[in-house]
Scaffold this active site. Structure first.
Site, PDB file in Angstrom:
ATOM      1  CG  ASN A   1      -6.343  -5.598  11.750  1.00 44.77           C
ATOM      2  OD1 ASN A   1      -5.563  -5.361  12.659  1.00 44.77           O
ATOM      3  ND2 ASN A   1      -5.933  -6.039  10.564  1.00 44.77           N
TER       4      ASN A   1
ATOM      5  CE1 TYR B   1      -9.728   0.423   9.646  1.00 46.35           C
ATOM      6  CE2 TYR B   1      -9.696  -1.970   9.823  1.00 46.35           C
ATOM      7  CZ  TYR B   1      -9.046  -0.784   9.537  1.00 46.35           C
ATOM      8  OH  TYR B   1      -7.721  -0.788   9.157  1.00 46.35           O
TER       9      TYR B   1
ATOM     10  CG  ASN C   1      -3.389  -7.660   8.138  1.00 46.18           C
ATOM     11  OD1 ASN C   1      -3.502  -7.059   9.198  1.00 46.18           O
ATOM     12  ND2 ASN C   1      -4.152  -7.374   7.085  1.00 46.18           N
ATOM     13  CD  GLU C   2      -8.193  -7.092   8.089  1.00 46.22           C
ATOM     14  OE1 GLU C   2      -8.842  -7.262   7.032  1.00 46.22           O
ATOM     15  OE2 GLU C   2      -8.146  -5.997   8.678  1.00 46.22           O
TER      16      GLU C   2
ATOM     17  CD  GLU D   1      -8.178   0.731   1.858  1.00 47.64           C
ATOM     18  OE1 GLU D   1      -8.768  -0.312   2.162  1.00 47.64           O
ATOM     19  OE2 GLU D   1      -7.154   1.127   2.459  1.00 47.64           O
ATOM     20  CD1 TRP D   2      -6.325  -2.864   1.049  1.00 47.16           C
ATOM     21  CD2 TRP D   2      -4.855  -3.918  -0.262  1.00 47.16           C
ATOM     22  NE1 TRP D   2      -5.231  -3.185   1.820  1.00 47.16           N
ATOM     23  CE2 TRP D   2      -4.314  -3.834   1.037  1.00 47.16           C
ATOM     24  CE3 TRP D   2      -4.095  -4.558  -1.260  1.00 47.16           C
ATOM     25  CZ2 TRP D   2      -3.059  -4.349   1.376  1.00 47.16           C
ATOM     26  CZ3 TRP D   2      -2.848  -5.067  -0.925  1.00 47.16           C
ATOM     27  CH2 TRP D   2      -2.348  -4.969   0.371  1.00 47.16           C
TER      28      TRP D   2
ATOM     29  CG  PHE E   1      -8.454   4.118   5.568  1.00 44.95           C
ATOM     30  CD1 PHE E   1      -9.172   3.659   6.653  1.00 44.95           C
ATOM     31  CD2 PHE E   1      -8.873   3.754   4.297  1.00 44.95           C
ATOM     32  CE1 PHE E   1     -10.291   2.852   6.490  1.00 44.95           C
ATOM     33  CE2 PHE E   1      -9.983   2.939   4.100  1.00 44.95           C
ATOM     34  CZ  PHE E   1     -10.703   2.490   5.208  1.00 44.95           C
TER      35      PHE E   1
ATOM     36  CD  GLN F   1      -2.973  -1.039   2.283  1.00 44.29           C
ATOM     37  OE1 GLN F   1      -2.731  -1.712   3.275  1.00 44.29           O
ATOM     38  NE2 GLN F   1      -4.045  -0.273   2.193  1.00 44.29           N
TER      39      GLN F   1
ATOM     40  CG  HIS G   1      -1.054  -6.275   5.263  1.00 42.47           C
ATOM     41  ND1 HIS G   1      -1.103  -5.563   6.449  1.00 42.47           N
ATOM     42  CD2 HIS G   1      -2.204  -5.974   4.606  1.00 42.47           C
ATOM     43  CE1 HIS G   1      -2.228  -4.862   6.497  1.00 42.47           C
ATOM     44  NE2 HIS G   1      -2.916  -5.093   5.378  1.00 42.47           N
TER      45      HIS G   1
ATOM     46  CD1 TRP H   1      -6.094   1.822   7.594  1.00 42.54           C
ATOM     47  CD2 TRP H   1      -4.294   0.592   8.105  1.00 42.54           C
ATOM     48  NE1 TRP H   1      -5.569   1.377   6.416  1.00 42.54           N
ATOM     49  CE2 TRP H   1      -4.450   0.611   6.696  1.00 42.54           C
ATOM     50  CE3 TRP H   1      -3.212  -0.118   8.636  1.00 42.54           C
ATOM     51  CZ2 TRP H   1      -3.576  -0.035   5.835  1.00 42.54           C
ATOM     52  CZ3 TRP H   1      -2.360  -0.762   7.779  1.00 42.54           C
ATOM     53  CH2 TRP H   1      -2.543  -0.722   6.393  1.00 42.54           C
TER      54      TRP H   1
ATOM     55  NE  ARG I   1       0.026  -4.999  11.686  1.00 42.65           N
ATOM     56  CZ  ARG I   1      -1.115  -5.256  11.065  1.00 42.65           C
ATOM     57  NH1 ARG I   1      -2.125  -4.405  11.162  1.00 42.65           N
ATOM     58  NH2 ARG I   1      -1.264  -6.340  10.337  1.00 42.65           N
TER      59      ARG I   1
ATOM     60  CD  GLU J   1      -5.152  -3.086   9.520  1.00 40.49           C
ATOM     61  OE1 GLU J   1      -6.267  -2.786   9.025  1.00 40.49           O
ATOM     62  OE2 GLU J   1      -4.344  -3.848   8.975  1.00 40.49           O
TER      63      GLU J   1
END
Length: 556
Positions: A393, A395, A249-250, A513-514, A522, A84, A204, A506, A141, A460
């Protein structure tokens, strides 16, 4: 949320939805957003919804407490990931990742953008760390790009085994990109010089494309040992200076968005909705890869390689899992309470229960049956206790209830047997996600109860804000409000006994952003994607004051 008109249309044609329909439907379900079905429906149901939501709001407010003073050891940080922010995708010996491929396959995949330059962190890393120091960050991180370390995904150790080859300092290993090793080593050294604690994430989402081509990436068991080998290289080269490691990650996002919805790289639709993806098998391999990396870390001496602390202070390793909180739509309804728990289990519990409890959640076993893989006795033993901490993480939150009728679509979102909705009082981010800071407190308490008081780091937490221009971006009052509310919620949980060790906003700066490319911001630091100039936003200045006061400036 599935739109009533869409359901009726699908039922009337008696046809399965095409891939575009499925992607759209799943995106709406994931964001738990409604479109208004009709004014007549609202008139009939409005009174009931108002009463139930009001009861839910009252129920959620009961357990609120004032913010506790965070301990002096609390780690305040910010987070990013390699793909990213780095750019330099063809620089320094890096090989392509699945995201490099995915973004150029179609202009629709990543908003027409690529990560080729992104924030240009590969070139500007020193300036970025200087900025971190000026903002008072105690921890940072970041993730390592697997394909920057191993451009082809794996190394060639010749006749030696991997551990022996790495143990011989004179051996130059074929396939290992030493320029990539130097890049991350320099970042670690400068962070430590500025007293910023590095938290390293090994994976990630940016799998080397070579492994996707070779055997199908996370869908193949070969990935488990290859991830262990890659992890060993990172432990060997950085472990003397890095105390905190995160394996995956996730995993939920990789499995669902990458191998079920097809909205993230490698873009595979699930076989239960007309594709070839097996998200539950992918999730299984992600967990086993995590366990393999931890086995290498602990059994090959890398946990004791860390040398910066006391003689008895060792490195720590954990996993970062995604978790939204679910409030029961009607807190007095047992069905809604069960739906809320089931929804959390299908997301956070899926990737967390096997590590702390030894198997997948019973709700998943009951609903999925043979579709959910089994762990062998040896695999289960390696998984249980394979994390020194849980990275969370978090949100957003949603309301959960028992569906009124069976879904007309398949896949993961149907498997949960849950209807998600919104509290109309909640604000939304630019991603369409609900802002519900009370969920931050409740999710930490849920984790604390379920997993017997584990050490937790919020790895996050943040929001995408509507920032159409520079002035809107740097005066990001909505993000300041978001951070204040959520940090306060986490602090309330800490005050109720949760073992919370740190918080990472985050993101440190705006980035790629993907699937949304550069269209969503963000960061607490604004990035001009043309000049790459960095400008701290109002939220960065606010967060700096939070750090300086150790959270004492938060609203009560």
């Amino acid at each position: 949320m599935i739109v009533e008109k869409e359901i009726m249309a699908l039922e009337s044609t008696q046809l399965l939805p095409n891939n575009d329909d499925v992607r759209r439907i799943h995106r709406e379900q994931h964001q738990a957003c409604y479109r208004t079905p009709s004014s007549l429906t609202i008139a009939l149901l409005g009174f009931v919804v108002v009463v139930v939501v009001t009861l839910s709001v009252l129920h959620r407010s009961i357990s609120a407490h004032t913010t506790s003073v965070f301990p002096s050891s609390f780690l305040w940080g910010a987070a990013t990931s390699a793909f990213q922010i780095e750019g330099g995708t063809a620089a320094g010996g890096r090989g392509p990742s699945i995201w490099d491929t995915w973004c150029v396959q179609s202009s629709e995949n990543c908003n027409g953008d690529t990560g080729d330059v992104s924030d240009d962190h590969y070139r500007l890393w020193k300036e970025d760390i200087e900025l971190m120091r000026s903002l008072g960050l105690k921890a940072y991180r970041f993730s390592i790009s697997w394909s920057r370390i191993l451009p082809n995904g794996t190394a060639d150790y010749g006749s030696e085994n991997a551990a022996d080859a790495l143990g011989n300092s004179s051996t130059r290993i074929k396939g290992l990109n030493y320029e990539g090793i130097k890049f991350y080593s320099n970042i670690i050294d400068l962070l430590l010089e500025y007293n910023i604690e590095p938290f390293i994430t090994l994976y990630h989402w940016d799998l080397p494309q070579a492994l996707e081509d070779r055997y199908g990436g996370w869908a193949n068991r070969s990935i488990i040992e290859d991830f262990g080998d890659y992890s060993r290289i990172c432990f060997k080269h950085f472990g003397d200076r890095v105390k905190y490691w995160i394996t995956i990650n996730e995993g939920w996002t990789t499995a669902i968005h990458g191998y079920e919805e097809g909205s993230n790289a490698p873009g595979i639709m699930g076989e239960d909705i007309g594709g070839t993806g097996k998200p539950y098998l992918v999730g299984h391999h992600l967990l086993l890869a995590h366990a393999r990396a931890v086995e290498v870390f602990r059994e090959e001496g890398f946990a004791t390689l860390y040398q910066r602390g006391r003689n008895d202070e060792h490195g720590k390793i954990g996993i970062a899992n995604s978790g939204d909180y679910r409030f029961a739509l009607d807190p007095k309804s047992e069905d809604d309470q069960e739906a809320a728990t089931r929804s959390i289990e299908f997301q956070l519990g899926w990737m967390t229960d096997p590590i702390w409890l030894g198997d997948y959640p019973s709700s998943m076993r009951k609903i999925l049956g043979s579709r959910l893989p089994e762990f062998t006795e040896d695999e289960a033993q390696k998984l249980v206790g394979s994390a020194d901490f849980l990275g969370l993480n978090h949100y957003s939150s949603a309301l959960a209830s028992k569906p009124s009728k069976p879904p007309t679509y398949g896949g993961y979102w149907a498997d949960q047997q849950v209807t998600l909705s919104d509290d109309p009082s909640w604000k939304k981010t630019d991603m369409g996600w609900n802002v519900a800071p009370e969920g931050a407190r409740e999710l930490l308490l849920w984790i604390d109860r379920r997993y017997s008081h584990p050490l937790i780091f919020v790895t996050e937490n943040g929001m995408a804000a509507y920032e159409p221009d520079f002035e809107h971006s740097i005066h990001d009052d909505a993000r300041k409000e978001y951070l204040a509310g959520y940090i306060r919620g986490f602090g309330q949980a800490l005050g109720q006994g949760v073992n919370l060790g740190g918080y990472f906003a985050w993101s440190f700066m705006d980035n790629f952003e993907w699937q949304f490319g550069f269209s969503k911001r963000f960061g607490i630091v604004h990035v001009n994607y043309t000049s790459h100039e960095r400008t701290p936003k109002s939220s960065a200045e606010y967060y700096q004051k939070v750090i300086e006061s150790n959270g004492r400036n938060l609203p009560k």
